[in-house]
Design a protein around this motif. Structure first.
Motif, PDB file in Angstrom:
ATOM      1  N   ALA A 158       8.525  -1.735   8.038  1.00 15.64           N
ATOM      2  CA  ALA A 158       9.090  -1.276   9.312  1.00 15.64           C
ATOM      3  C   ALA A 158       8.024  -0.663  10.211  1.00 15.64           C
ATOM      4  CB  ALA A 158      10.217  -0.272   9.068  1.00 15.64           C
ATOM      5  N   GLY A 159       6.744  -0.974   9.931  1.00 11.67           N
ATOM      6  CA  GLY A 159       5.646  -0.400  10.702  1.00 11.67           C
ATOM      7  C   GLY A 159       5.496  -1.029  12.064  1.00 11.67           C
ATOM      8  N   PRO A 160       4.520  -0.573  12.836  1.00 13.15           N
ATOM      9  CA  PRO A 160       3.474   0.377  12.426  1.00 13.15           C
ATOM     10  C   PRO A 160       4.008   1.806  12.270  1.00 13.15           C
ATOM     11  CG  PRO A 160       3.264  -0.109  14.763  1.00 13.15           C
ATOM     12  CD  PRO A 160       4.329  -1.024  14.235  1.00 13.15           C
ATOM     13  N   TYR A 161       3.422   2.522  11.316  1.00 18.10           N
ATOM     14  CA  TYR A 161       3.787   3.912  11.068  1.00 18.10           C
ATOM     15  C   TYR A 161       2.750   4.793  11.760  1.00 18.10           C
ATOM     16  CZ  TYR A 161       6.875   1.946   7.517  1.00 18.10           C
ATOM     17  OH  TYR A 161       7.854   1.227   6.862  1.00 18.10           O
ATOM     18  N   THR A 162       3.028   5.150  13.000  1.00 14.20           N
ATOM     19  CA  THR A 162       2.055   5.872  13.817  1.00 14.20           C
ATOM     20  C   THR A 162       1.691   7.227  13.217  1.00 14.20           C
ATOM     21  OG1 THR A 162       3.004   4.801  15.770  1.00 14.20           O
ATOM     22  CG2 THR A 162       1.542   6.674  16.152  1.00 14.20           C
ATOM     23  N   TYR A 163       2.703   7.954  12.735  1.00 19.07           N
ATOM     24  CA  TYR A 163       2.473   9.289  12.179  1.00 19.07           C
ATOM     25  C   TYR A 163       2.896   9.342  10.714  1.00 19.07           C
ATOM     26  CZ  TYR A 163       2.378  10.353  17.185  1.00 19.07           C
ATOM     27  OH  TYR A 163       2.087  10.350  18.524  1.00 19.07           O
ATOM     28  N   VAL A 164       2.073   9.987   9.895  1.00 20.56           N
ATOM     29  CA  VAL A 164       2.356  10.125   8.468  1.00 20.56           C
ATOM     30  C   VAL A 164       2.096  11.572   8.049  1.00 20.56           C
ATOM     31  CG1 VAL A 164       1.614   9.477   6.136  1.00 20.56           C
ATOM     32  CG2 VAL A 164       1.859   7.713   7.884  1.00 20.56           C
ATOM     33  N   TRP A 165       3.017  12.131   7.257  1.00 19.31           N
ATOM     34  CA  TRP A 165       2.866  13.473   6.708  1.00 19.31           C
ATOM     35  C   TRP A 165       2.678  13.370   5.192  1.00 19.31           C
ATOM     36  CZ3 TRP A 165       5.744  12.178  10.796  1.00 19.31           C
ATOM     37  CH2 TRP A 165       5.729  12.990  11.929  1.00 19.31           C
ATOM     38  N   LEU A 166       1.758  14.154   4.650  1.00 16.26           N
ATOM     39  CA  LEU A 166       1.501  14.172   3.207  1.00 16.26           C
ATOM     40  C   LEU A 166       1.588  15.610   2.701  1.00 16.26           C
ATOM     41  CD1 LEU A 166      -1.602  11.783   3.091  1.00 16.26           C
ATOM     42  CD2 LEU A 166       0.736  11.195   2.459  1.00 16.26           C
ATOM     43  N   ASP A 167       2.243  15.777   1.560  1.00 15.13           N
ATOM     44  CA  ASP A 167       2.379  17.124   1.004  1.00 15.13           C
ATOM     45  C   ASP A 167       2.556  17.018  -0.505  1.00 15.13           C
ATOM     46  OD1 ASP A 167       2.418  19.834   1.002  1.00 15.13           O
ATOM     47  OD2 ASP A 167       4.327  20.069   2.052  1.00 15.13           O
ATOM     48  N   ALA A 168       2.381  18.148  -1.189  1.00 12.94           N
ATOM     49  CA  ALA A 168       2.517  18.182  -2.649  1.00 12.94           C
ATOM     50  C   ALA A 168       3.287  19.423  -3.069  1.00 12.94           C
ATOM     51  CB  ALA A 168       1.142  18.154  -3.314  1.00 12.94           C
ATOM     52  N   LEU A 169       4.157  19.243  -4.061  1.00  7.43           N
ATOM     53  CA  LEU A 169       4.877  20.346  -4.698  1.00  7.43           C
ATOM     54  C   LEU A 169       4.460  20.380  -6.169  1.00  7.43           C
ATOM     55  CD1 LEU A 169       8.454  19.615  -3.277  1.00  7.43           C
ATOM     56  CD2 LEU A 169       6.767  21.211  -2.363  1.00  7.43           C
ATOM     57  N   PHE A 170       4.631  21.520  -6.806  1.00 13.44           N
ATOM     58  CA  PHE A 170       4.225  21.635  -8.204  1.00 13.44           C
ATOM     59  C   PHE A 170       5.431  21.947  -9.083  1.00 13.44           C
ATOM     60  CE2 PHE A 170       0.357  22.106  -5.833  1.00 13.44           C
ATOM     61  CZ  PHE A 170      -0.582  21.446  -6.617  1.00 13.44           C
ATOM     62  N   HIS A 171       5.516  21.235 -10.224  1.00 13.26           N
ATOM     63  CA  HIS A 171       6.627  21.394 -11.161  1.00 13.26           C
ATOM     64  C   HIS A 171       6.103  21.523 -12.582  1.00 13.26           C
ATOM     65  CE1 HIS A 171       8.515  19.220  -7.695  1.00 13.26           C
ATOM     66  NE2 HIS A 171       9.412  20.158  -7.895  1.00 13.26           N
ATOM     67  N   LYS A 172       6.915  22.113 -13.432  1.00 13.07           N
ATOM     68  CA  LYS A 172       6.572  22.278 -14.842  1.00 13.07           C
ATOM     69  C   LYS A 172       7.156  21.122 -15.657  1.00 13.07           C
ATOM     70  CE  LYS A 172       4.679  26.422 -14.371  1.00 13.07           C
ATOM     71  NZ  LYS A 172       3.249  26.682 -14.647  1.00 13.07           N
ATOM     72  N   VAL A 173       6.307  20.546 -16.528  1.00 11.83           N
ATOM     73  CA  VAL A 173       6.721  19.413 -17.357  1.00 11.83           C
ATOM     74  C   VAL A 173       6.192  19.621 -18.769  1.00 11.83           C
ATOM     75  CG1 VAL A 173       6.458  16.916 -17.725  1.00 11.83           C
ATOM     76  CG2 VAL A 173       6.779  17.797 -15.415  1.00 11.83           C
ATOM     77  N   ARG A 174       6.980  19.228 -19.770  1.00  7.79           N
ATOM     78  CA  ARG A 174       6.521  19.289 -21.158  1.00  7.79           C
ATOM     79  C   ARG A 174       5.704  18.046 -21.488  1.00  7.79           C
ATOM     80  NH1 ARG A 174       8.986  23.438 -23.716  1.00  7.79           N
ATOM     81  NH2 ARG A 174      10.984  24.159 -22.865  1.00  7.79           N
ATOM     82  N   LEU A 224       1.973  -0.225   4.232  1.00 10.22           N
ATOM     83  CA  LEU A 224       1.698   0.837   5.201  1.00 10.22           C
ATOM     84  C   LEU A 224       0.582   0.408   6.147  1.00 10.22           C
ATOM     85  CD1 LEU A 224       2.163   3.797   6.119  1.00 10.22           C
ATOM     86  CD2 LEU A 224       0.352   4.459   4.519  1.00 10.22           C
ATOM     87  N   SER A 225       0.854   0.475   7.448  1.00  9.96           N
ATOM     88  CA  SER A 225      -0.136   0.014   8.433  1.00  9.96           C
ATOM     89  C   SER A 225       0.055   0.758   9.743  1.00  9.96           C
ATOM     90  CB  SER A 225       0.017  -1.492   8.671  1.00  9.96           C
ATOM     91  OG  SER A 225       1.300  -1.775   9.217  1.00  9.96           O
ATOM     92  N   GLY A 226      -0.960   0.661  10.608  1.00 14.94           N
ATOM     93  CA  GLY A 226      -0.871   1.232  11.946  1.00 14.94           C
ATOM     94  C   GLY A 226      -0.870   2.742  11.995  1.00 14.94           C
ATOM     95  N   VAL A 227      -1.395   3.406  10.972  1.00 11.77           N
ATOM     96  CA  VAL A 227      -1.382   4.874  10.940  1.00 11.77           C
ATOM     97  C   VAL A 227      -2.415   5.411  11.936  1.00 11.77           C
ATOM     98  CG1 VAL A 227      -1.677   6.929   9.518  1.00 11.77           C
ATOM     99  CG2 VAL A 227      -0.675   4.853   8.531  1.00 11.77           C
ATOM    100  N   ALA A 228      -1.950   6.224  12.870  1.00 11.25           N
ATOM    101  CA  ALA A 228      -2.845   6.790  13.880  1.00 11.25           C
ATOM    102  C   ALA A 228      -3.180   8.249  13.595  1.00 11.25           C
ATOM    103  CB  ALA A 228      -2.212   6.674  15.262  1.00 11.25           C
ATOM    104  N   LEU A 229      -2.241   8.973  12.990  1.00 13.35           N
ATOM    105  CA  LEU A 229      -2.461  10.401  12.732  1.00 13.35           C
ATOM    106  C   LEU A 229      -1.794  10.780  11.414  1.00 13.35           C
ATOM    107  CD1 LEU A 229      -3.559  13.110  13.928  1.00 13.35           C
ATOM    108  CD2 LEU A 229      -1.247  13.511  14.791  1.00 13.35           C
ATOM    109  N   VAL A 230      -2.554  11.507  10.570  1.00 11.09           N
ATOM    110  CA  VAL A 230      -2.024  12.008   9.295  1.00 11.09           C
ATOM    111  C   VAL A 230      -2.011  13.524   9.351  1.00 11.09           C
ATOM    112  CG1 VAL A 230      -2.280  12.046   6.793  1.00 11.09           C
ATOM    113  CG2 VAL A 230      -2.980  10.019   8.086  1.00 11.09           C
ATOM    114  N   ILE A 231      -0.864  14.123   9.014  1.00 10.21           N
ATOM    115  CA  ILE A 231      -0.722  15.577   9.039  1.00 10.21           C
ATOM    116  C   ILE A 231      -0.620  16.072   7.602  1.00 10.21           C
ATOM    117  CG2 ILE A 231       0.666  17.517   9.829  1.00 10.21           C
ATOM    118  CD1 ILE A 231       1.157  14.151  11.490  1.00 10.21           C
ATOM    119  N   SER A 232      -1.490  17.014   7.226  1.00 16.72           N
ATOM    120  CA  SER A 232      -1.475  17.545   5.860  1.00 16.72           C
ATOM    121  C   SER A 232      -2.201  18.874   5.820  1.00 16.72           C
ATOM    122  CB  SER A 232      -2.151  16.558   4.896  1.00 16.72           C
ATOM    123  OG  SER A 232      -3.557  16.583   5.066  1.00 16.72           O
TER     124      SER A 232
END
Length: 416
Positions: A158-174, A224-232
């Protein structure tokens, strides 16, 4: 001798209402209907009715077996007919499954909603069902795996994806007999129609550059294509991965994460004042005013809060990257509210679990939550208009052409 029911429907209902079973009328009616259906099926299989003497008979009954059936009307003890030759499994029951598909959906939905496996037992009891073990709930929840896998591996077309946001969360795993912290990374973007999408999610052992590179390459491989700006945020491994994989994309430092870093360089008593002053940078109406206000804020802070002013100077290009894009997109670009709401919803569901038994269960739950959010965004209002997205891409192309012409002119001047 064949036994037939001569009692009318009204009399039958009155009988149940007047008896001790009246309080459980619905369950009794479901039981009666199910057993009538089973009798009819067995008659067809035997080619003769119950007690009927005929030369056409091919089988006969041999008592019955009890089977618990969990339904929305409660738990029902069915008497399933047995045959002398072969076996009989009612068509209204799925083989080797004790609950209706509706119950499976309820339990899986409860799991998605953050209800722990220990609490689901109370949930099914409130529905009139005798209860389910933790292992049964976990097995039912695994049915979400195919849906989550489909969602995570779908093509990004469904691109181009002009704006992309990236983030990380932390979880506990055995893992390996111990509890470890893993990074759950999430990518969201705005597609060509202006709707937000969950582009992908994955789980890393550590939030390092290699993990981010592999994750971003996976997104590119899916389309994923056409990314112009990444926010992180400013995690160095992530910033390097963006530069290495998303060629030509600008990087915008997350305003929320930056503000937290900035305020650590300011005394607590002055933090509210400094935050208010810095926010004025983002309240301007065009790029020229943004840069002018940035310079004024740095000058204002330099005397009393030199460390804060120094940090602002260091990150100017990364913090003001949004200013090269259309003004109507600024609020969505640097506002982290939508991403924070998404993170908060994921945490609300995962906090109930606490420590996940393995990575697969973490991916299952977070993936299901993100798939639901993705569906809501797809039918909700647009995050950005298609016209403004076209304007943004046209503006970028124009600026790139102008920069290329300027570089060529300088090269020709030097050569001459």
């Amino acid at each position: 001798m064949e036994v037939t029911n001569t009692m009318g429907a009204e009399a039958l209902v009155r009988k149940y209402l007047e008896s001790d079973a009246g309080s459980d009328l619905l369950a009794e009616m479901v039981k009666m209907t199910a057993e009538l259906l089973m009798d009819a099926e067995v008659d067809v299989m035997c080619n003769a009715g119950y007690g009927e003497r005929t030369e056409d008979r091919v089988n006969s009954r041999n008592g019955h077996r009890d089977r618990r059936w969990d339904t929305r009307a409660g738990t029902i003890n069915l008497e399933i007919p047995k045959l002398r030759k072969g076996s009989y499994m009612p068509s209204l029951l799925e083989p080797r499954r004790r609950a209706e598909q509706a119950l499976v959906s309820v339990v899986c939905q409860a799991y998605i909603e953050g209800v722990s496996t220990r609490r689901v037992d109370d949930l099914v009891k409130s529905m009139g069902i005798d209860g389910m073990s933790k292992s049964q709930v976990s097995e039912l929840a695994k049915q979400l795996d195919s849906r989550v896998s489909e969602f995570r591996n779908r093509p990004l077309d469904a691109g181009p994806y002009t704006y992309v946001w990236l983030d990380a969360l932390f979880h506990k795993v055995r893992e390996g007999g111990r509890v470890v912290s893993v990074a759950t990374v999430i990518a969201t973007g705005v597609n060509a129609e202006g709707h937000r999408e969950i582009l992908g999610m994955d789980v890393f052992t550590t939030e390092d550059g290699a993990g981010w590179v592999a994750f971003l390459r996976g997104l590119v491989a899916r389309g994923l294509s056409g990314v112009a700006l990444v926010i992180s945020d400013a995690h160095q491994g992530l910033v390097n991965a963006i530069a290495a994989v998303l060629d030509g994309a600008c990087w915008q430092r997350c305003r929320t994460h930056f503000m937290r870093n900035l305020l650590t360089r300011v005394p607590k008593a002055a933090q509210a004042m400094v935050a208010t002053v810095v926010r004025t940078i983002f309240a301007q109406s065009d790029a020229v005013q943004v840069k002018a206000q940035f310079a004024r804020v740095v000058d204002q802070l330099e005397g009393q809060f030199a460390n804060a002013a120094e940090l602002l100077n260091e990150v100017e290009a990364d913090l003001l990257a949004f200013a090269t894009f259309p003004v109507e997109h600024w609020k969505q670009i640097w506002s982290n509210n939508t991403q924070e709401r998404l993170n908060k919803e994921v945490r609300r569901r995962t906090d109930v679990v606490g420590i996940f038994p393995n990575r697969a269960s973490l991916i299952r739950l977070v993936g299901a939550v993100l798939a639901e959010q993705h569906d809501e965004w797809a039918v909700g209002r647009r995050y950005m208009s298609t016209e403004s997205l076209i304007k943004a891409r046209t503006q970028l192309i124009t600026e790139e052409v102008a920069e290329a012409e300027e570089v060529t002119a300088v090269q020709l001047e030097v050569a001459s």
